[in-house]
Design a protein around this motif. Structure first.
Motif, mmCIF file in Angstrom:
data_model
loop_
_atom_site.group_PDB
_atom_site.id
_atom_site.type_symbol
_atom_site.label_atom_id
_atom_site.label_comp_id
_atom_site.label_asym_id
_atom_site.label_seq_id
_atom_site.Cartn_x
_atom_site.Cartn_y
_atom_site.Cartn_z
ATOM 1 N N UNK A 154 -57.303 -11.566 -53.285
ATOM 2 C CA UNK A 154 -56.220 -12.102 -54.115
ATOM 3 C C UNK A 154 -56.809 -12.694 -55.387
ATOM 4 N N UNK A 155 -57.170 -11.820 -56.319
ATOM 5 C CA UNK A 155 -57.830 -12.257 -57.545
ATOM 6 C C UNK A 155 -56.997 -13.297 -58.287
ATOM 7 N N UNK A 156 -57.633 -14.414 -58.624
ATOM 8 C CA UNK A 156 -56.983 -15.465 -59.379
ATOM 9 C C UNK A 156 -56.247 -16.499 -58.542
ATOM 10 N N UNK A 157 -56.003 -16.210 -57.271
ATOM 11 C CA UNK A 157 -55.238 -17.145 -56.434
ATOM 12 C C UNK A 157 -56.095 -18.301 -55.927
ATOM 13 N N UNK A 158 -57.371 -18.038 -55.690
ATOM 14 C CA UNK A 158 -58.284 -19.061 -55.178
ATOM 15 C C UNK A 158 -59.459 -19.215 -56.153
ATOM 16 N N UNK A 159 -59.183 -19.755 -57.343
ATOM 17 C CA UNK A 159 -60.183 -19.748 -58.414
ATOM 18 C C UNK A 159 -61.471 -20.505 -58.105
ATOM 19 N N UNK A 160 -61.372 -21.648 -57.418
ATOM 20 C CA UNK A 160 -62.593 -22.399 -57.107
ATOM 21 C C UNK A 160 -63.486 -21.599 -56.152
ATOM 22 N N UNK B 42 -61.530 -20.867 -67.384
ATOM 23 C CA UNK B 42 -61.442 -22.045 -68.256
ATOM 24 C C UNK B 42 -60.002 -22.461 -68.546
ATOM 25 N N UNK B 43 -59.081 -21.509 -68.814
ATOM 26 C CA UNK B 43 -57.687 -21.915 -69.071
ATOM 27 C C UNK B 43 -57.025 -22.615 -67.879
ATOM 28 N N UNK B 44 -57.592 -22.447 -66.687
ATOM 29 C CA UNK B 44 -57.053 -23.114 -65.497
ATOM 30 C C UNK B 44 -57.646 -24.506 -65.307
ATOM 31 N N UNK B 45 -58.498 -24.904 -66.252
ATOM 32 C CA UNK B 45 -59.097 -26.228 -66.179
ATOM 33 C C UNK B 45 -60.373 -26.292 -65.366
ATOM 34 N N UNK B 46 -60.959 -25.154 -65.040
ATOM 35 C CA UNK B 46 -62.189 -25.122 -64.245
ATOM 36 C C UNK B 46 -63.407 -25.002 -65.145
ATOM 37 N N UNK B 47 -64.444 -25.736 -64.810
ATOM 38 C CA UNK B 47 -65.739 -25.606 -65.472
ATOM 39 C C UNK B 47 -66.557 -24.602 -64.672
#
Length: 346
Positions: free
Chosen positions: A98-104, A324-329
């Motif tokens: 599920x690409x993008x669903x579990x970004x971390x 990055x747009x999701x607020x993740x470093x």
């Protein structure tokens, strides 16, 4: 009057005791779904022993009803929604579906980050998940996260031991991150599920596969390939594919406290260790079976490994930009994955 009050008190206490006993005596059957066949390493060496422990520790009150190979319908990418919507109580799936669903969690898929072993990789993933990826699973009860071990390269006609060897080579890819890694190395990824690999190789649709050692005998890959390339000892695997066991939150919260305690004790680190150890054995079995079939296990030289690692650096840079747009470093998260993985590297 006092006697009457005492009698009432005794009745209330008795009623509460009976209610508590009834609650503990309540039998619960958990519907557990996954995408692998019933004879898979996961079901035989992880899921069934885990379910047996639940039953034993609960005095037979907590049981599993297992649905392998998507018997409840749908496709593997739909498993997360199936458990969220209570089609199943527990599922085993890969967040990579599920690409993008579990970004971390995607940080764990980045190339050259984690130790290749099943137990070392699983412990690394679990530690990372508890520190950084809990937001990914806010809609679920995360029972465990583990790995099917590091990916190796299996080919039918010639070994791939240098970057130049990847040029024009078509390999089955297990995930989006693996596909990007292969592209960065000069190869051509072809996405397909495990069940299609052997036929695809035998018909020349692909030249081989990016897979795990456990998958080699599972799909009889040793019958259509000759070479299996792995990273040098004490170095990170080419890439990893995280697996998770997720439980419906309402089902978990609704368990009687005694049964929830049984589930908690058997899950988390205990389940991670069970799965990781099972995959370490599967790695040994996979190598042995491949060698008995006359296949060759080859290790990439350190200098060629380093060249591959440098060529793949763009993959994690691109991923960091995507999240990055999701607020993740992203850069920080991958750095943390490597630091945690290094702790468990043998």
């Amino acid at each position: 009057m006092s006697t009457s009050r005492t009698h009432v008190t005794h009745l209330v206490c008795a009623a509460l005791t009976l209610a508590s006993s009834a609650l503990y005596a309540q039998e619960v059957t958990l519907k557990v779904s996954h995408f692998l066949p019933p004879n898979s390493n996961y079901q035989k060496a992880v899921l069934e022993p885990w379910c047996d422990k639940l039953a034993k520790d609960s005095g037979g009150k907590l049981k599993c009803q297992i649905y392998p190979a998507m018997q409840l319908g749908g496709t593997p990418p739909q498993l997360a929604d199936q458990v969220k919507n209570a089609v199943a109580d527990i599922v085993m799936t890969s967040p990579s579906y599920s690409s993008g669903r579990f970004p971390y969690t995607e940080a764990l898929e980045q190339p050259f980050t984690l130790p290749p072993g099943g137990l070392a990789g699983s412990k690394s993933m679990w530690e990372y998940s508890q520190k950084y990826a809990t937001k990914d699973y806010a809609d679920f009860k995360l029972l465990a996260m583990f790995t099917g071990s590091g990916v190796i390269m299996s080919t039918s006609s010639k070994p791939i031991l240098t970057i130049d060897g990847f040029k024009g080579v078509k390999l089955r890819s297990p995930s989006r991150s693996a596909a990007k890694l292969l592209t960065a190395l000069g190869g051509a990824p072809v996405n397909m599920p495990p069940a299609q690999i052997t036929e695809a190789v035998s018909k020349g649709v692909v030249d081989g596969a990016m897979a795990t050692w456990e998958l080699v005998p599972a799909v009889k890959l040793q019958e259509v390939t000759k070479y299996h390339m792995q990273a040098p000892a004490n170095q990170a695997a080419f890439t990893q594919n995280p697996l998770v066991m997720l439980m419906n939150k309402a089902k978990y919260d609704g368990l009687p406290p005694a049964l929830r305690a049984v589930l908690d004790k058997a899950s988390g680190p205990a389940l991670v260790n069970l799965a990781g150890s099972a995959w370490d054995k599967a790695i040994d079995d996979g190598r042995r079976i491949a060698n008995e079939a006359g296949n060759k296990t080859l290790t990439v030289k350190p200098e060629d490994y380093e060249a591959m690692r440098k060529a793949a650096a763009s993959v994690e840079v691109e991923w960091a930009k995507d999240v990055a747009p999701k607020g993740l470093d992203g850069a920080m998260l991958v750095k943390e994955v490597r630091a945690i993985g290094a702790k468990y590297m043998k």
